[in-house]
Design a protein around this motif. Structure first.
Motif, PDB file in Angstrom:
ATOM      1  N   ALA A  10       0.827  -1.210   0.000  1.00  0.00           N
ATOM      2  CA  ALA A  10       0.000   0.000   0.000  1.00  0.00           C
ATOM      3  C   ALA A  10       0.858   1.256   0.000  1.00  0.00           C
ATOM      4  CB  ALA A  10      -0.942   0.001   1.202  1.00  0.00           C
ATOM      5  N   ALA A  11       1.982   1.235   0.695  1.00  0.00           N
ATOM      6  CA  ALA A  11       2.877   2.402   0.686  1.00  0.00           C
ATOM      7  C   ALA A  11       3.427   2.655  -0.703  1.00  0.00           C
ATOM      8  CB  ALA A  11       4.023   2.190   1.681  1.00  0.00           C
ATOM      9  N   GLY A  17       0.250   6.138  -6.887  1.00  0.00           N
ATOM     10  CA  GLY A  17      -1.138   6.173  -7.334  1.00  0.00           C
ATOM     11  C   GLY A  17      -2.021   6.990  -6.419  1.00  0.00           C
ATOM     12  N   PRO A  18      -3.326   6.860  -6.571  1.00  0.00           N
ATOM     13  CA  PRO A  18      -4.281   7.649  -5.782  1.00  0.00           C
ATOM     14  C   PRO A  18      -4.466   7.083  -4.376  1.00  0.00           C
ATOM     15  CG  PRO A  18      -5.433   6.256  -7.331  1.00  0.00           C
ATOM     16  CD  PRO A  18      -3.978   6.072  -7.613  1.00  0.00           C
ATOM     17  N   TRP A  19      -5.201   7.833  -3.558  1.00  0.00           N
ATOM     18  CA  TRP A  19      -5.402   7.456  -2.164  1.00  0.00           C
ATOM     19  C   TRP A  19      -6.223   6.179  -2.025  1.00  0.00           C
ATOM     20  CZ3 TRP A  19     -10.049   6.682   0.124  1.00  0.00           C
ATOM     21  CH2 TRP A  19     -11.173   7.133  -0.569  1.00  0.00           C
ATOM     22  N   TRP A  20      -7.099   5.899  -2.974  1.00  0.00           N
ATOM     23  CA  TRP A  20      -8.018   4.769  -2.808  1.00  0.00           C
ATOM     24  C   TRP A  20      -7.346   3.416  -2.976  1.00  0.00           C
ATOM     25  CZ3 TRP A  20      -8.094   2.214  -7.369  1.00  0.00           C
ATOM     26  CH2 TRP A  20      -7.906   2.959  -8.535  1.00  0.00           C
ATOM     27  N   THR A  21      -6.059   3.400  -3.258  1.00  0.00           N
ATOM     28  CA  THR A  21      -5.359   2.116  -3.217  1.00  0.00           C
ATOM     29  C   THR A  21      -5.280   1.604  -1.783  1.00  0.00           C
ATOM     30  OG1 THR A  21      -3.217   3.232  -3.143  1.00  0.00           O
ATOM     31  CG2 THR A  21      -4.019   2.539  -5.297  1.00  0.00           C
ATOM     32  N   ALA A  22      -5.576   2.468  -0.815  1.00  0.00           N
ATOM     33  CA  ALA A  22      -5.652   2.041   0.577  1.00  0.00           C
ATOM     34  C   ALA A  22      -6.808   1.059   0.781  1.00  0.00           C
ATOM     35  CB  ALA A  22      -5.837   3.241   1.493  1.00  0.00           C
ATOM     36  N   LEU A  24      -7.938  -0.910  -2.014  1.00  0.00           N
ATOM     37  CA  LEU A  24      -7.697  -1.979  -2.979  1.00  0.00           C
ATOM     38  C   LEU A  24      -6.714  -3.023  -2.456  1.00  0.00           C
ATOM     39  CD1 LEU A  24      -8.436  -2.786  -5.877  1.00  0.00           C
ATOM     40  CD2 LEU A  24      -6.459  -1.478  -6.646  1.00  0.00           C
ATOM     41  N   ILE A  25      -5.639  -2.596  -1.831  1.00  0.00           N
ATOM     42  CA  ILE A  25      -4.588  -3.507  -1.386  1.00  0.00           C
ATOM     43  C   ILE A  25      -5.062  -4.438  -0.261  1.00  0.00           C
ATOM     44  CG2 ILE A  25      -2.236  -3.672  -0.482  1.00  0.00           C
ATOM     45  CD1 ILE A  25      -2.565  -2.683  -3.442  1.00  0.00           C
ATOM     46  N   PRO A  26      -5.728  -3.955   0.802  1.00  0.00           N
ATOM     47  CA  PRO A  26      -6.235  -4.904   1.806  1.00  0.00           C
ATOM     48  C   PRO A  26      -7.266  -5.871   1.236  1.00  0.00           C
ATOM     49  CG  PRO A  26      -6.210  -2.708   2.713  1.00  0.00           C
ATOM     50  CD  PRO A  26      -5.901  -2.574   1.265  1.00  0.00           C
ATOM     51  N   PHE A  27      -8.099  -5.396   0.317  1.00  0.00           N
ATOM     52  CA  PHE A  27      -9.086  -6.283  -0.291  1.00  0.00           C
ATOM     53  C   PHE A  27      -8.404  -7.436  -1.032  1.00  0.00           C
ATOM     54  CE2 PHE A  27     -11.722  -7.729  -3.787  1.00  0.00           C
ATOM     55  CZ  PHE A  27     -12.928  -7.968  -3.157  1.00  0.00           C
ATOM     56  N   ILE A  28      -7.451  -7.107  -1.875  1.00  0.00           N
ATOM     57  CA  ILE A  28      -6.765  -8.131  -2.664  1.00  0.00           C
ATOM     58  C   ILE A  28      -5.956  -9.057  -1.763  1.00  0.00           C
ATOM     59  CG2 ILE A  28      -4.934  -8.478  -4.374  1.00  0.00           C
ATOM     60  CD1 ILE A  28      -5.933  -5.909  -5.737  1.00  0.00           C
ATOM     61  N   VAL A  95     -11.290   2.659   6.299  1.00  0.00           N
ATOM     62  CA  VAL A  95     -11.266   2.281   4.879  1.00  0.00           C
ATOM     63  C   VAL A  95     -10.541   0.953   4.714  1.00  0.00           C
ATOM     64  CG1 VAL A  95     -10.300   2.893   2.628  1.00  0.00           C
ATOM     65  CG2 VAL A  95     -11.493   4.610   3.967  1.00  0.00           C
ATOM     66  N   GLY A  96      -9.374   0.834   5.320  1.00  0.00           N
ATOM     67  CA  GLY A  96      -8.613  -0.409   5.220  1.00  0.00           C
ATOM     68  C   GLY A  96      -9.301  -1.574   5.900  1.00  0.00           C
ATOM     69  N   GLY A  97      -9.935  -1.325   7.036  1.00  0.00           N
ATOM     70  CA  GLY A  97     -10.629  -2.389   7.753  1.00  0.00           C
ATOM     71  C   GLY A  97     -11.812  -2.943   6.989  1.00  0.00           C
ATOM     72  N   PHE A  98     -12.637  -2.069   6.468  1.00  0.00           N
ATOM     73  CA  PHE A  98     -13.790  -2.549   5.703  1.00  0.00           C
ATOM     74  C   PHE A  98     -13.372  -3.192   4.387  1.00  0.00           C
ATOM     75  CE2 PHE A  98     -16.311   0.451   8.382  1.00  0.00           C
ATOM     76  CZ  PHE A  98     -17.101  -0.526   8.977  1.00  0.00           C
ATOM     77  N   ALA A  99     -12.288  -2.715   3.792  1.00  0.00           N
ATOM     78  CA  ALA A  99     -11.786  -3.352   2.567  1.00  0.00           C
ATOM     79  C   ALA A  99     -11.246  -4.745   2.869  1.00  0.00           C
ATOM     80  CB  ALA A  99     -10.701  -2.494   1.934  1.00  0.00           C
ATOM     81  N   GLY A 100     -10.529  -4.887   3.981  1.00  0.00           N
ATOM     82  CA  GLY A 100     -10.039  -6.203   4.370  1.00  0.00           C
ATOM     83  C   GLY A 100     -11.164  -7.164   4.690  1.00  0.00           C
TER      84      GLY A 100
END
Length: 110
Positions: A10-11, A17-22, A24-28, A95-100
């Motif tokens: 994510a770093a 890239g944009p902020w919303w990769t925060a 995308l990365i936990p989801f994947i 954001v990261g928690g809900f994506a994970g």
């Protein structure tokens, strides 16, 4: 292990890239490598992104001696830049928690 993977990838992605990769990365990551429970998936995503955003926000705050974060805090009617840093860490962590959690549950569907 997932925590470290999320922080590093994510770093790198957020640097280029944009902020919303925060999100995308936990989801994947958590869809690819499973965790034991849904709570652990949420906690892993939350802690990873919260650490990342807190660390980078603290770096920006200290490098500008608080000038930038204090001005942004005034825009949002916050008393100081440290409270802005806390709010940013909380929002990024959620954001990261809900994506994970979403990645964990998507893996269960498949």
């Amino acid at each position: 292990m997932n925590l470290i993977i999320i922080i590093i990838v994510a770093a790198i992605c957020q640097y280029f890239g944009p902020w919303w990769t925060a999100a995308l990365i936990p989801f994947i990551t958590l869809a690819w490598q499973p965790t034991a429970t849904s709570f652990k998936a949420f906690a892993t995503g939350f802690v990873a992104i919260a650490i990342l955003w807190f660390g980078y926000g603290l770096y920006l705050h200290t490098s500008s001696e608080g000038a930038m974060s204090n001005r942004i805090a005034q825009i949002f009617s916050l008393p100081n830049g440290f409270l802005l840093l806390a709010v940013t860490t909380l929002v990024g962590g959620l954001v990261g928690g809900f994506a994970g959690l979403s990645g964990h549950l998507a893996r269960k569907i498949w």
